[in-house]
Enzyme design. Structure first.
Site, short mmCIF file in Angstrom:
data_model
loop_
_atom_site.label_atom_id
_atom_site.label_comp_id
_atom_site.label_asym_id
_atom_site.label_seq_id
_atom_site.Cartn_x
_atom_site.Cartn_y
_atom_site.Cartn_z
N GLU A 176 0.83 -1.21 0.00
CA GLU A 176 0.00 0.00 0.00
C GLU A 176 0.86 1.25 0.00
O GLU A 176 2.02 1.22 0.36
CB GLU A 176 -0.95 0.02 1.21
CG GLU A 176 -0.38 -0.45 2.52
CD GLU A 176 0.78 0.34 3.06
OE1 GLU A 176 0.75 1.59 2.94
OE2 GLU A 176 1.73 -0.26 3.59
N GLU A 319 4.50 -0.45 1.94
CA GLU A 319 4.69 -0.77 0.52
C GLU A 319 4.57 -2.25 0.19
O GLU A 319 4.48 -2.62 -0.97
CB GLU A 319 6.05 -0.27 0.01
CG GLU A 319 6.31 1.20 0.18
CD GLU A 319 7.70 1.60 -0.30
OE1 GLU A 319 8.43 0.77 -0.87
OE2 GLU A 319 8.06 2.78 -0.09
#
Length: 352
Positions: A176, A319
Site C-alpha cells: 500500500e 509498501e
C-alpha cells in the site's frame, strides 16, 4: 457494486485441505532432520499444502499488489509528510525505484501498482487506474467514504486478483501507499477490538511526541463522531477506513477464494486483513504473516488475526516490503519439500 460478486467470492473461500496438510506433515517427518526442527518453516509448509492442496507447491509467478490512495484526515496534521508524496511515490513505484521494487526484483516478484484513490491525475503505461474517488473525506469530521465507494474499492481488489490469476499468478503480497494511512488503520483496529487509540496509534512515518498525542486525539475523535459498527465491516471501512485498505480487503478475499496464499505485510495490510477476517473467518487461514512492524498497534492486530509473522526486522516502510522479504522463506520451505532427501531415499537411519 456487484454485490453478487462479493458474496460469491466469500462463499468460494473454503476450509484448508486437511488431507494435503496431513500428507505434508508426514513428508516433513520423513525428511533427513529431527522432527519439527525447522520450526515455523514446517508450519508454513503444512499451511501452504492446505491452501493449495499440493504437498510440494511452488509459486513461480507472484505479485505484490500496491494499492494507493489518499486520506482527508491528513488535514488534521497527523503525519510527517505532505499528501503530495502519495502520487510522487506512485510514480517512483512505476519507475522501479522504491524499496519494494528493489526487494521484489531480488525475490522474483512483480510489483503492480493500483491507483484506487490518489488525489491527483496520474497516467503511466504500467499504472492500473481504478480510482474510486480522489482520496477519502476527513474521518475526523464525518465518514471517510460511502458504503458504495467501499464496495467499489473491495471489488477493485477482487478483480485485480482475478486478472492476475488469469496470467498465472498464484501468490500475492499486500502492499500500500497513502500518506496518513496509519491513522485510519489504527481507527479500524480500535473499532474492531475496543482498544483505546492510545494502544493502537503509532508514529507512522516518524512523528514526534506532540504529533503522536494529537494523532491519538484525532483517531478518538473519528471514532466518537462516526461510531463505526464493529458488527458491520463495510460500515467500519466507510466511516474510518481508506480506499487502499478496502482494496486490500478485496485482494485478500480474492486470493483466498482462488486458494492462493496471500502474504500480509505490516500494520496497514494487517488492518485490511482484520476486516477481511470479519467478512470471512476462513480467509485468515490463507494469510501468511510476514514481519512484525515497528508500529505499536501491529502486534495487537496480529494477535487478533492469530497469525504468526516470521521476521522481526523493526521495519515500518510499508509498501509490501516485509511481505516481499518473507518470500525467501516461502521459497526455502518449498525447496525443502521438493528437494530434500527422506530417510529412506538417503539410506539414513531414522530414530528408534
Amino acid at each position: 457494486m456487484n454485490g453478487n460478486l462479493l458474496n460469491e467470492t466469500i462463499e468460494r473461500i473454503k476450509p484448508l485441505d486437511e488431507k494435503a496438510m496431513q500428507e505434508a506433515a508426514n513428508h516433513l517427518d520423513r525428511l533427513t532432520k529431527p522432527k519439527g526442527s525447522l520450526g515455523k518453516l514446517e508450519n508454513l509448509a503444512v499451511q501452504l499444502a492446505g491452501i493449495t492442496g499440493k504437498v510440494k507447491p511452488s509459486f513461480p509467478k507472484r505479485a505484490v499488489i500496491v494499492m494507493a490512495g489518499d486520506h482527508g484526515v491528513v488535514e488534521e496534521g497527523v503525519t510527517a509528510y505532505p499528501p503530495e508524496v502519495t502520487p510522487q511515490m506512485v510514480l517512483n513505484f512505476l519507475a522501479g525505484g522504491a524499496t519494494v521494487n528493489v526487494l521484489s526484483r531480488q525475490a522474483g516478484a512483480d510489483v503492480l501498482c493500483v491507483d484506487i484513490g490518489v488525489n491527483a491525475d496520474l497516467s503511466h503505461p504500467q499504472l492500473i487506474s481504478r480510482k474510486v474517488r480522489k482520496g477519502t473525506a476527513n474521518m475526523a469530521k464525518g465518514p471517510a467514504m460511502t458504503r458504495t465507494e467501499v464496495e467499489q474499492a473491495i471489488l477493485v481488489g477482487i478483480e485485480t486478483v482475478k486478472d492476475c490469476a488469469s496470467k498465472g499468478y498464484t501468490l500475492f503480497v499486500t502492499g500500500e501507499m497513502g500518506i496518513g494511512n496509519t491513522t485510519p488503520s489504527a481507527a479500524i483496529v480500535s473499532a474492531f477490538t475496543g482498544l483505546s487509540p492510545i494502544e493502537t496509534v503509532g508514529r507512522g512515518t516518524g512523528i514526534d511526541d506532540a504529533i503522536l498525542k494529537h494523532k491519538v486525539e484525532v483517531v478518538q475523535q473519528a471514532l466518537d463522531v462516526n461510531k463505526p459498527d464493529f458488527n458491520d465491516p463495510i460500515d467500519v471501512l466507510a466511516k474510518v477506513g481508506g480506499l487502499e485498505i478496502a482494496g486490500l480487503v478485496g485482494v485478500i478475499l480474492g486470493a483466498a477464494s482462488r486458494r492462493c496464499p496471500v502474504v500480509i505485510d505490516g500494520f496497514i495490510s494487517s488492518a485490511a486483513a482484520l476486516v477481511a477476517k470479519h467478512m470471512s473467518k476462513e480467509a485468515v487461514h490463507y494469510m501468511i504473516g510476514s514481519h512484525f512492524s515497528q508500529e505499536q498497534g501491529h502486534k495487537l492486530v496480529i494477535g487478533e488475526l492469530g497469525i504468526s509473522p516470521m521476521l522481526h526486522m523493526d521495519m515500518r516502510v510499508g509498501e509490501g516490503t516485509g511481505g516481499v522479504l518473507s518470500l525467501h522463506l516461502v521459497d526455502a520451505i518449498c525447496r525443502i519439500m521438493s528437494e530434500m532427501a527422506t530417510f529412506e531415499s538417503a539410506g539414513v537411519s531414522d530414530r528408534e
